[in-house]
Design a protein around this motif. Structure first.
Motif, mmCIF file in Angstrom:
data_model
loop_
_atom_site.group_PDB
_atom_site.id
_atom_site.type_symbol
_atom_site.label_atom_id
_atom_site.label_comp_id
_atom_site.label_asym_id
_atom_site.label_seq_id
_atom_site.Cartn_x
_atom_site.Cartn_y
_atom_site.Cartn_z
ATOM 1 N N ASP A 93 0.838 -1.197 0.000
ATOM 2 C CA ASP A 93 0.000 0.000 0.000
ATOM 3 C C ASP A 93 0.877 1.252 0.000
ATOM 4 O OD1 ASP A 93 -1.632 2.235 1.496
ATOM 5 O OD2 ASP A 93 -3.124 0.734 0.910
ATOM 6 N N GLU A 94 0.399 2.302 -0.649
ATOM 7 C CA GLU A 94 1.172 3.542 -0.726
ATOM 8 C C GLU A 94 1.328 4.215 0.628
ATOM 9 O OE1 GLU A 94 -2.499 6.468 -2.144
ATOM 10 O OE2 GLU A 94 -1.223 5.491 -3.626
ATOM 11 N N ARG A 95 0.509 3.831 1.603
ATOM 12 C CA ARG A 95 0.628 4.395 2.944
ATOM 13 C C ARG A 95 1.694 3.698 3.792
ATOM 14 N NH1 ARG A 95 -4.946 5.222 1.535
ATOM 15 N NH2 ARG A 95 -5.058 2.955 1.361
#
Length: 223
Positions: free
Chosen positions: A90-92
């Motif tokens: 995930d980009e987070r």
């Protein structure tokens, strides 16, 4: 990346037993409404940290979570509890343990702003205080949210090969004796801790339901 919202009810012990799925495809938000109160110990705390007689008399279960930090008192009627699970793709996700919580703290800030509550994000390292290893709200950790220099949102995390699980809690009001009265402490230590911690944290008053709605909407709208 999308976010899947899941509403979870049941015992706090069962909730903490949930694992981050190895095949987690997208970030998930677990809005948890426990069925009964509990004293939740951090992963490094021994069960004897709790006062067995006091917890039994109060009808409070003692549970140990898999994330770190100090003890937390959970009362379903007086707290908002939200977990966020983020897979490594995930980009987070961030390899920086400290910075990995900032985006989540900022989401809580936006939720509080909807209620007209101004807040600050703590970006320092894990704060070392006299009672911080014992009580979660006695010290600050990265990404946590303050109002008027008092901790309002507590965040702990557990990281595995599959991803990270961030556990968040906020209260309607802060009373250090909610947790201190359930711990195995001498009368002198309990009094000293209570005096030190009374101004360490705060709550949102009668706005818990509004806060739950606001944070779920903020998390659900993340890109």
């Amino acid at each position: 990346m999308s976010v899947q919202l899941r509403h979870v009810t049941g015992s706090i012990a069962d909730f903490h037993a949930r694992v981050i799925p190895d095949d987690l495809a997208e970030a998930e938000v677990w809005s948890f409404e426990p069925s009964a109160p509990a004293l939740v110990l951090g992963s490094a705390q021994d069960p004897t940290t709790a006062d067995a007689a006091a917890t039994a008399a109060a009808g409070v279960d003692v549970v140990r979570r898999r994330s770190g930090g100090g003890a937390v008192h959970v009362d379903p009627a007086r707290s908002v509890w939200v977990d966020v699970v983020v897979p490594r793709h995930d980009e987070r996700w961030s390899d920086d343990v400290r910075a990995s919580t900032y985006w989540l703290g900022e989401a809580w800030q936006r939720a509080l702003a909807r209620l007209g509550i101004a807040s600050e994000l703590y970006r320092g390292g894990l704060e070392q205080t006299p009672w911080g290893r014992l009580v979660c709200f006695a010290a600050l950790g990265p990404g946590e949210v303050l109002v008027g220099d008092r901790k309002l949102v507590g965040i702990s995390q557990r990281r595995t090969k599959a991803g990270a699980r961030f556990q968040c809690i906020a209260y309607d009001r802060w009373d250090p004796y909610d947790v201190l009265d359930l711990l195995d402490l001498t009368a002198a230590d309990r009094a000293a801790a209570g005096a030190d911690l009374v101004d360490r944290a705060t709550g949102v008053g009668p706005h818990l339901a509004e806060l739950r709605t606001a944070i779920l909407e903020e998390l659900g709208s993340l890109p």
